[in-house]
Design a protein around this motif. Structure first.
Motif, PDB file in Angstrom:
ATOM      1  N   SER A  70       5.475 -11.197  -5.628  1.00  0.00           N
ATOM      2  CA  SER A  70       6.689 -10.855  -4.886  1.00  0.00           C
ATOM      3  C   SER A  70       6.261 -10.252  -3.553  1.00  0.00           C
ATOM      4  CB  SER A  70       7.560  -9.861  -5.661  1.00  0.00           C
ATOM      5  OG  SER A  70       6.919  -8.595  -5.770  1.00  0.00           O
ATOM      6  N   TYR A  71       7.129 -10.423  -2.552  1.00  0.00           N
ATOM      7  CA  TYR A  71       6.861  -9.858  -1.231  1.00  0.00           C
ATOM      8  C   TYR A  71       8.115  -9.158  -0.744  1.00  0.00           C
ATOM      9  CZ  TYR A  71       5.837  -9.509   3.770  1.00  0.00           C
ATOM     10  OH  TYR A  71       5.631  -9.036   5.050  1.00  0.00           O
ATOM     11  N   ASN A  72       7.967  -7.885  -0.373  1.00  0.00           N
ATOM     12  CA  ASN A  72       9.079  -7.099   0.141  1.00  0.00           C
ATOM     13  C   ASN A  72       9.038  -7.146   1.668  1.00  0.00           C
ATOM     14  OD1 ASN A  72      10.730  -4.957   1.129  1.00  0.00           O
ATOM     15  ND2 ASN A  72      10.583  -3.911  -0.849  1.00  0.00           N
ATOM     16  N   PRO A  73       9.984  -7.805   2.322  1.00  0.00           N
ATOM     17  CA  PRO A  73       9.941  -7.936   3.779  1.00  0.00           C
ATOM     18  C   PRO A  73      10.180  -6.628   4.516  1.00  0.00           C
ATOM     19  CG  PRO A  73      11.975  -8.862   2.918  1.00  0.00           C
ATOM     20  CD  PRO A  73      11.125  -8.535   1.741  1.00  0.00           C
ATOM     21  N   GLU A  74      10.782  -5.642   3.821  1.00  0.00           N
ATOM     22  CA  GLU A  74      11.011  -4.344   4.462  1.00  0.00           C
ATOM     23  C   GLU A  74       9.722  -3.523   4.515  1.00  0.00           C
ATOM     24  OE1 GLU A  74      13.807  -3.546   5.916  1.00  0.00           O
ATOM     25  OE2 GLU A  74      14.752  -5.434   5.294  1.00  0.00           O
ATOM     26  N   THR A  75       9.015  -3.459   3.408  1.00  0.00           N
ATOM     27  CA  THR A  75       7.783  -2.670   3.339  1.00  0.00           C
ATOM     28  C   THR A  75       6.542  -3.505   3.634  1.00  0.00           C
ATOM     29  OG1 THR A  75       7.493  -3.093   0.977  1.00  0.00           O
ATOM     30  CG2 THR A  75       8.843  -1.200   1.598  1.00  0.00           C
ATOM     31  N   LYS A  76       6.717  -4.830   3.659  1.00  0.00           N
ATOM     32  CA  LYS A  76       5.610  -5.777   3.839  1.00  0.00           C
ATOM     33  C   LYS A  76       4.567  -5.642   2.733  1.00  0.00           C
ATOM     34  CE  LYS A  76       6.238  -6.042   8.853  1.00  0.00           C
ATOM     35  NZ  LYS A  76       5.591  -5.996  10.187  1.00  0.00           N
ATOM     36  N   LYS A  77       5.026  -5.259   1.556  1.00  0.00           N
ATOM     37  CA  LYS A  77       4.133  -5.097   0.418  1.00  0.00           C
ATOM     38  C   LYS A  77       4.174  -6.331  -0.482  1.00  0.00           C
ATOM     39  CE  LYS A  77       3.241  -2.241  -3.673  1.00  0.00           C
ATOM     40  NZ  LYS A  77       3.693  -1.087  -4.481  1.00  0.00           N
ATOM     41  N   THR A  78       2.992  -6.795  -0.860  1.00  0.00           N
ATOM     42  CA  THR A  78       2.860  -7.905  -1.792  1.00  0.00           C
ATOM     43  C   THR A  78       2.485  -7.351  -3.161  1.00  0.00           C
ATOM     44  OG1 THR A  78       2.085  -9.360  -0.012  1.00  0.00           O
ATOM     45  CG2 THR A  78       1.676 -10.088  -2.275  1.00  0.00           C
ATOM     46  N   THR A  79       3.174  -7.791  -4.195  1.00  0.00           N
ATOM     47  CA  THR A  79       2.919  -7.309  -5.551  1.00  0.00           C
ATOM     48  C   THR A  79       2.548  -8.481  -6.460  1.00  0.00           C
ATOM     49  OG1 THR A  79       4.520  -5.514  -5.275  1.00  0.00           O
ATOM     50  CG2 THR A  79       3.885  -6.079  -7.534  1.00  0.00           C
ATOM     51  N   LEU A  80       1.465  -8.310  -7.197  1.00  0.00           N
ATOM     52  CA  LEU A  80       1.067  -9.318  -8.182  1.00  0.00           C
ATOM     53  C   LEU A  80       1.911  -9.123  -9.438  1.00  0.00           C
ATOM     54  CD1 LEU A  80      -0.892 -11.538  -9.219  1.00  0.00           C
ATOM     55  CD2 LEU A  80      -2.394  -9.682  -9.994  1.00  0.00           C
ATOM     56  N   LEU A  81       2.682 -10.131  -9.795  1.00  0.00           N
ATOM     57  CA  LEU A  81       3.548 -10.055 -10.970  1.00  0.00           C
ATOM     58  C   LEU A  81       2.867 -10.635 -12.206  1.00  0.00           C
ATOM     59  CD1 LEU A  81       6.950 -11.148  -9.371  1.00  0.00           C
ATOM     60  CD2 LEU A  81       6.020  -8.838  -9.630  1.00  0.00           C
ATOM     61  N   ALA A  82       2.169 -11.742 -12.038  1.00  0.00           N
ATOM     62  CA  ALA A  82       1.507 -12.393 -13.172  1.00  0.00           C
ATOM     63  C   ALA A  82       0.308 -13.177 -12.666  1.00  0.00           C
ATOM     64  CB  ALA A  82       2.470 -13.320 -13.902  1.00  0.00           C
TER      65      ALA A  82
END
Length: 384
Positions: A213-225
């Motif tokens: 997932s990528y949060n365009p506000e925080t520019k953070k990428t999170t590994l989900l699986a």
């Protein structure tokens, strides 16, 4: 007497010599290629493994089917698009966008008949655009296999959002969809093989794919699986509680929960009769899952035995393609993952499908056009 015996012995010797000469050349011709092939097999580093499930040419029960959907189909944007992989439709302007193998994202304006009235070279990413989705600002989010996750403004400005995670570059940024809160969900089909060698990732049978997932506000990428088998298309559920993504190699789609008591859990969503690519929600309670190819007999055998896949990989690496897509199409499933209709054809291979009115528009990396199927005039027929 001695001369006669000597002559006879000489004749026998000549016969044996001729016999050896007759058999020595074919023997040499046979043994040398075999020896070279065995040596090549040993030296080739490609190392396929057993899959976690046994794949087969099973039939997924579907209540309605059209097994010759190419009959009556039409070609949209014929000759103007090369390998249109995915489609994103803007209903307000009746324009759909599609990414092509030459890097161009094309804009196709539909006229009243639903066929193309204009095809425009909109923007070239310089890579290979695959998955496409619009955000709430009307910007196009692009999963570019070679460049990473991109954002393209209405002014055609391209911005790289992310192209790596945990020190591993995305090698095949593939499917993408966007939730109502703006969160972008996307897949990296392989962190090992580039898009041009994707077939080797599939033949290898190792879990090289990831869901992010990528949060365009925080520019953070999170590994989900991670440890997924060629994770492909992505679709946010209608209730925003989960994300459905396809695993091409295992011929199934899974559900990852992003909200609620099951947050972070993965469940199987559905099995499909072939290798799924992109998945799209139609806004009417159904997902459209594009099937690139069904599992032909030769593919079934190769997936059962890793050594056959290694031989196949060597042949494809040094000689050429072995597999021809067959019985590709579109599977329609409801919100619970239950199939409701199957549209396919023996000579069809699709990578995406969206519903516009009474038609399904479908992209494919194999065609120089977008296929259009009239599912009202040529419907899926009840099977019971």
């Amino acid at each position: 007497m001695s001369d006669s015996v000597s002559a006879s012995a000489s004749e026998n010797l000549n016969d044996r010599t001729q016999t050896r000469s007759r058999f020595s050349i074919p023997f040499f011709v046979f043994v040398l290629p075999v020896a070279l092939a065995a040596l090549l097999y040993r030296l080739e580093p490609f190392d396929p493994v057993l899959l976690p499930v046994q794949l087969g040419r099973y039939t997924v029960p579907v209540p309605a089917r059209n097994d010759h959907v190419r009959a009556g189909s039409e070609a949209v944007a014929a000759g103007h698009v090369k390998g249109p992989e995915d489609l994103a439709f803007d209903a307000a302007t009746r324009v759909f966008y599609t990414g092509c193998e030459d890097g161009w994202i094309k804009r196709v304006t539909l006229n009243d008949s639903g066929l193309d009235s204009a095809v425009e070279n909109w923007v070239n990413t310089g890579g290979r655009p695959l998955g496409l989705a619009f955000n709430k600002n009307g910007e196009l989010i692009v999963a570019d296999a070679r460049k990473g996750l991109l954002r393209v403004s209405s002014e055609k400005e391209i911005e790289l959002l992310v192209d790596e995670f945990g020190g591993l570059k995305f090698r095949i940024t593939d499917g993408v969809d966007i939730a109502d809160d703006g969160t972008i969900y996307f897949t990296d089909a392989s962190h090992k093989y580039p898009e041009s060698e994707s077939v080797f990732d599939i033949l290898e049978g190792k879990p090289n794919a990831r869901l992010f997932s990528y949060n365009p506000e925080t520019k953070k990428t999170t590994l989900l699986a991670q440890d997924l088998y060629f994770a492909n298309g992505v679709a946010v559920s209608a209730d925003q509680q989960s994300v459905v993504f396809c695993e091409t190699v295992l011929m199934r789609c899974n559900k990852y929960y992003v909200q609620g008591p099951k947050t972070g859990k993965i469940e199987k969503f559905c099995d499909v009769p072939g290798m799924p690519d992109n998945i799209h929600y139609d806004g009417e309670g159904h997902y459209l899952i594009a099937i690139f190819t069904a599992l032909a007999p030769e593919m079934e055998v190769s997936f059962r035995y890793p050594f056959i896949r290694k031989v196949a990989a060597i042949v494809m690496k040094y000689i050429g393609n072995l597999f021809t897509p067959k019985n590709g199409g579109v599977v329609v499933v409801d919100l619970e993952g239950k199939p409701t209709a199957h549209y396919y054809d023996p000579k069809l291979s699709l990578t995406s499908a969206i519903k516009i009115g009474n038609h399904i528009y479908a992209g494919s990396i194999s065609y120089p056009f977008v296929a259009r199927f009239d599912i009202e005039k040529y419907p899926a027929i009840p099977t019971v």
